[in-house]
Scaffold this motif. Structure first.
Motif, PDB file in Angstrom:
ATOM      1  N   LEU A  35     -11.613   9.825   1.335  1.00  0.00           N
ATOM      2  CA  LEU A  35     -10.728   9.875   0.286  1.00  0.00           C
ATOM      3  C   LEU A  35      -9.596  10.576   0.535  1.00  0.00           C
ATOM      4  CD1 LEU A  35     -13.720  10.894  -1.972  1.00  0.00           C
ATOM      5  CD2 LEU A  35     -12.586   8.612  -1.982  1.00  0.00           C
ATOM      6  N   GLY A  36      -9.494  11.689   1.294  1.00  0.00           N
ATOM      7  CA  GLY A  36      -8.432  12.298   1.748  1.00  0.00           C
ATOM      8  C   GLY A  36      -7.355  11.244   2.393  1.00  0.00           C
ATOM      9  N   ALA A  37      -7.944  10.436   3.217  1.00  0.00           N
ATOM     10  CA  ALA A  37      -6.723   9.450   3.625  1.00  0.00           C
ATOM     11  C   ALA A  37      -6.287   8.363   2.818  1.00  0.00           C
ATOM     12  CB  ALA A  37      -7.708   8.508   4.858  1.00  0.00           C
ATOM     13  N   LEU A  38      -7.146   8.028   1.768  1.00  0.00           N
ATOM     14  CA  LEU A  38      -6.713   7.248   0.710  1.00  0.00           C
ATOM     15  C   LEU A  38      -5.514   7.914  -0.204  1.00  0.00           C
ATOM     16  CD1 LEU A  38     -10.132   5.511  -0.341  1.00  0.00           C
ATOM     17  CD2 LEU A  38      -8.227   4.431   0.755  1.00  0.00           C
ATOM     18  N   ALA A  39      -6.067   9.342  -0.576  1.00  0.00           N
ATOM     19  CA  ALA A  39      -4.918  10.150  -1.385  1.00  0.00           C
ATOM     20  C   ALA A  39      -3.734  10.117  -0.552  1.00  0.00           C
ATOM     21  CB  ALA A  39      -5.791  11.207  -1.842  1.00  0.00           C
ATOM     22  N   ASP A  40      -3.617  10.322   0.840  1.00  0.00           N
ATOM     23  CA  ASP A  40      -2.590  10.590   1.352  1.00  0.00           C
ATOM     24  C   ASP A  40      -2.023   9.512   1.935  1.00  0.00           C
ATOM     25  OD1 ASP A  40      -3.047  13.292   0.901  1.00  0.00           O
ATOM     26  OD2 ASP A  40      -4.180  13.443   3.017  1.00  0.00           O
ATOM     27  N   LEU A  41      -2.556   8.278   1.586  1.00  0.00           N
ATOM     28  CA  LEU A  41      -1.787   6.799   1.954  1.00  0.00           C
ATOM     29  C   LEU A  41      -1.969   6.688   3.527  1.00  0.00           C
ATOM     30  CD1 LEU A  41       1.184   6.422  -0.470  1.00  0.00           C
ATOM     31  CD2 LEU A  41      -1.160   5.218  -0.600  1.00  0.00           C
ATOM     32  N   ARG A  42      -2.854   7.446   4.032  1.00  0.00           N
ATOM     33  CA  ARG A  42      -3.269   7.225   5.399  1.00  0.00           C
ATOM     34  C   ARG A  42      -4.260   5.886   5.452  1.00  0.00           C
ATOM     35  NH1 ARG A  42      -6.225  11.136   7.038  1.00  0.00           N
ATOM     36  NH2 ARG A  42      -6.154  12.412   5.161  1.00  0.00           N
ATOM     37  N   ALA A  43      -4.562   5.387   4.541  1.00  0.00           N
ATOM     38  CA  ALA A  43      -5.685   4.060   4.525  1.00  0.00           C
ATOM     39  C   ALA A  43      -5.459   3.489   3.172  1.00  0.00           C
ATOM     40  CB  ALA A  43      -6.995   4.568   4.998  1.00  0.00           C
ATOM     41  N   GLY A  44      -6.051   2.429   2.884  1.00  0.00           N
ATOM     42  CA  GLY A  44      -6.166   1.698   1.871  1.00  0.00           C
ATOM     43  C   GLY A  44      -6.123   0.433   1.836  1.00  0.00           C
ATOM     44  N   THR A  45      -6.482  -0.408   0.959  1.00  0.00           N
ATOM     45  CA  THR A  45      -6.150  -2.051   0.930  1.00  0.00           C
ATOM     46  C   THR A  45      -5.753  -2.011  -0.693  1.00  0.00           C
ATOM     47  OG1 THR A  45      -7.846  -2.570   2.635  1.00  0.00           O
ATOM     48  CG2 THR A  45      -7.095  -4.191   0.941  1.00  0.00           C
ATOM     49  N   VAL A  46      -4.617  -3.056  -0.760  1.00  0.00           N
ATOM     50  CA  VAL A  46      -4.284  -3.362  -2.017  1.00  0.00           C
ATOM     51  C   VAL A  46      -4.437  -5.155  -1.920  1.00  0.00           C
ATOM     52  CG1 VAL A  46      -2.396  -3.407  -3.915  1.00  0.00           C
ATOM     53  CG2 VAL A  46      -2.667  -1.450  -2.306  1.00  0.00           C
ATOM     54  N   ARG A  47      -4.776  -5.634  -3.061  1.00  0.00           N
ATOM     55  CA  ARG A  47      -5.225  -7.086  -3.089  1.00  0.00           C
ATOM     56  C   ARG A  47      -3.971  -7.426  -3.974  1.00  0.00           C
ATOM     57  NH1 ARG A  47     -10.995  -7.092  -5.234  1.00  0.00           N
ATOM     58  NH2 ARG A  47      -9.921  -5.461  -6.440  1.00  0.00           N
ATOM     59  N   ALA A  49       1.802   3.007   7.334  1.00  0.00           N
ATOM     60  CA  ALA A  49       1.244   1.968   8.174  1.00  0.00           C
ATOM     61  C   ALA A  49      -0.102   1.646   7.991  1.00  0.00           C
ATOM     62  CB  ALA A  49       1.539   2.468   9.542  1.00  0.00           C
ATOM     63  N   GLY A  50      -1.064   2.781   7.457  1.00  0.00           N
ATOM     64  CA  GLY A  50      -2.567   2.612   7.440  1.00  0.00           C
ATOM     65  C   GLY A  50      -2.936   1.825   6.104  1.00  0.00           C
ATOM     66  N   VAL A  51      -2.085   1.404   5.110  1.00  0.00           N
ATOM     67  CA  VAL A  51      -2.283   0.546   4.111  1.00  0.00           C
ATOM     68  C   VAL A  51      -2.087  -0.564   4.375  1.00  0.00           C
ATOM     69  CG1 VAL A  51      -1.505   0.702   1.477  1.00  0.00           C
ATOM     70  CG2 VAL A  51      -1.556   2.656   2.659  1.00  0.00           C
ATOM     71  N   GLN A  52      -3.109  -1.501   4.046  1.00  0.00           N
ATOM     72  CA  GLN A  52      -3.011  -2.921   4.136  1.00  0.00           C
ATOM     73  C   GLN A  52      -2.991  -3.605   2.721  1.00  0.00           C
ATOM     74  OE1 GLN A  52      -3.156  -4.515   7.191  1.00  0.00           O
ATOM     75  NE2 GLN A  52      -2.813  -2.472   7.983  1.00  0.00           N
ATOM     76  N   VAL A  53      -2.181  -4.741   2.816  1.00  0.00           N
ATOM     77  CA  VAL A  53      -1.939  -5.547   1.594  1.00  0.00           C
ATOM     78  C   VAL A  53      -2.661  -7.025   2.134  1.00  0.00           C
ATOM     79  CG1 VAL A  53      -0.412  -6.480   0.007  1.00  0.00           C
ATOM     80  CG2 VAL A  53       0.126  -4.253   0.832  1.00  0.00           C
ATOM     81  N   THR A  54      -3.336  -7.534   1.113  1.00  0.00           N
ATOM     82  CA  THR A  54      -3.697  -8.752   1.341  1.00  0.00           C
ATOM     83  C   THR A  54      -3.116  -9.523   0.170  1.00  0.00           C
ATOM     84  OG1 THR A  54      -5.620  -8.684  -0.005  1.00  0.00           O
ATOM     85  CG2 THR A  54      -6.003  -8.028   2.136  1.00  0.00           C
ATOM     86  N   GLU A  90      -2.572   1.947 -11.707  1.00  0.00           N
ATOM     87  CA  GLU A  90      -1.413   2.554 -11.258  1.00  0.00           C
ATOM     88  C   GLU A  90      -1.647   3.771 -10.694  1.00  0.00           C
ATOM     89  OE1 GLU A  90      -1.632   3.723 -15.337  1.00  0.00           O
ATOM     90  OE2 GLU A  90      -2.075   2.070 -14.307  1.00  0.00           O
ATOM     91  N   GLY A  91      -2.619   4.519 -10.943  1.00  0.00           N
ATOM     92  CA  GLY A  91      -3.141   5.818 -10.667  1.00  0.00           C
ATOM     93  C   GLY A  91      -3.495   6.005  -9.346  1.00  0.00           C
ATOM     94  N   VAL A  92      -3.982   4.520  -8.626  1.00  0.00           N
ATOM     95  CA  VAL A  92      -4.488   4.746  -7.340  1.00  0.00           C
ATOM     96  C   VAL A  92      -3.313   4.711  -6.176  1.00  0.00           C
ATOM     97  CG1 VAL A  92      -5.787   3.105  -5.594  1.00  0.00           C
ATOM     98  CG2 VAL A  92      -6.418   3.147  -7.941  1.00  0.00           C
ATOM     99  N   PRO A  93      -3.286   5.735  -5.364  1.00  0.00           N
ATOM    100  CA  PRO A  93      -2.109   5.854  -4.620  1.00  0.00           C
ATOM    101  C   PRO A  93      -1.741   4.537  -3.857  1.00  0.00           C
ATOM    102  CG  PRO A  93      -3.568   7.763  -4.343  1.00  0.00           C
ATOM    103  CD  PRO A  93      -4.288   6.557  -5.102  1.00  0.00           C
ATOM    104  N   ALA A  94      -2.352   3.844  -3.292  1.00  0.00           N
ATOM    105  CA  ALA A  94      -1.899   2.549  -2.437  1.00  0.00           C
ATOM    106  C   ALA A  94      -1.083   1.540  -3.339  1.00  0.00           C
ATOM    107  CB  ALA A  94      -3.090   2.005  -1.635  1.00  0.00           C
ATOM    108  N   ILE A  95      -2.153   1.459  -4.700  1.00  0.00           N
ATOM    109  CA  ILE A  95      -1.401   0.380  -5.631  1.00  0.00           C
ATOM    110  C   ILE A  95      -0.142   1.026  -6.171  1.00  0.00           C
ATOM    111  CG2 ILE A  95      -1.995  -0.677  -7.858  1.00  0.00           C
ATOM    112  CD1 ILE A  95      -4.965  -0.563  -7.119  1.00  0.00           C
TER     113      ILE A  95
END
Length: 293
Positions: free
Chosen positions: A82-94, A118-123, A275-280
């Protein structure tokens, strides 16, 4: 069993005494003892044996400690994720996008996102607005780039609309043909037309009929590269939006702005709150920046 008591039990077992566990937990020894007694009632027997030197585990306590360690590890891993997602070190946006937006707005936006996170992936899936809208509603994608002619999409409250820009429509004509300096409806009525599929051509038909003529449809394609090649070879004329011409511009066509064919409103749709999801949010901000540039 209450998982909070299981984790408290783990602290006692690892600390070796109730008093040491109480200090680690920032509470009193009596409070720890009370929670342990309740856990032992839930477990159906003693988990710890109190001794003068602290505590020792019963057989049941040893078995529970292994499970408690696994729970603690899983919670720690969840915190890290969750910390990685919040800090945009991870995550996926479709993401879903119609073809010309997928060719023009999406690549620089995703590149900018990867440069910062770099850890955020977009499909990406390429699809037309009606299907993209349905995909967001169904939870199959997080964000969709869509458009509507002559105004934003009809808002039924199910999705949030984020406007990007309003783009003009252009007449696309063969460079080698005899194109008059002033194009009137009479000349347009005499031409053969290249149009999209039955659903996609409706705006063109409506605008032509409003202008007072029925277009003579000769060729059908939703591919703006195919459409422009047909026009370049003198096989018809067409109307294309600005993004399609930014994505691909045939060197042997003439492009003229035409207010008679209206405009296209381009934007993003997402479920309210997404829109509250950091990666999105990060991807949407970069799409907006590309659209403004």
């Amino acid at each position: 069993m209450d998982p909070r008591r299981v984790l408290l039990f783990r602290t006692v077992a690892r600390a070796g005494s109730l008093s040491a566990a109480a200090r680690d937990l920032g509470t009193t020894q009596s409070a720890v003892s009370q929670q342990l007694r309740q856990l032992e009632r839930e477990a159906g027997g003693p988990l710890l044996v109190r001794t003068a030197r602290g505590t020792s585990l019963t057989e049941a306590g040893t078995a529970l400690l292994a499970r408690a360690d696994a729970v603690h590890s899983a919670l720690h891993q969840a915190e890290e994720e969750l910390g990685a997602l919040a800090d945009l070190r991870a995550g996926t946006v479709r993401l879903a996008a119609f073809p010309s937006a997928a060719a023009t707005l999406v690549p620089p936006a995703v590149r900018a996102l990867h440069a910062d996170h770099a850890g955020v992936q977009v499909t990406l899936v390429e699809t037309e607005p009606p299907e993209a809208w349905s995909a967001v509603l169904a939870g199959e994608v997080d964000v969709a780039l869509v458009f509507a002619y002559d105004g934003p999409p009809v808002d039924d409250g199910s999705l949030a609309w984020v406007p990007l820009h309003v783009e003009p429509m252009h007449l696309v004509l063969p460079a080698t043909g005899r194109v008059p300096a002033r194009i009137g409806t009479g000349w347009l009525a005499e031409q053969g037309w290249v149009a999209g599929c039955e659903r996609c051509r409706q705006h063109l038909l409506d605008r032509c009929r409003t202008a007072g003529f029925e277009p003579r449809l000769l060729h059908e394609s939703d591919d703006y590269v195919v459409v422009q090649n047909l026009v370049a070879h003198g096989l018809g004329v067409t109307v294309l939006p600005d993004l399609a011409l930014r994505a691909f511009r045939h060197p042997e066509v003439v492009v003229r702005r035409s207010r008679a064919f209206g405009e296209r409103h381009v934007g993003m749709v997402h479920r309210p709150g997404a829109e509250g999801v950091p990666a999105i949010r990060a991807l949407m901000e970069r799409v907006q920046a590309v659209a403004r540039s």
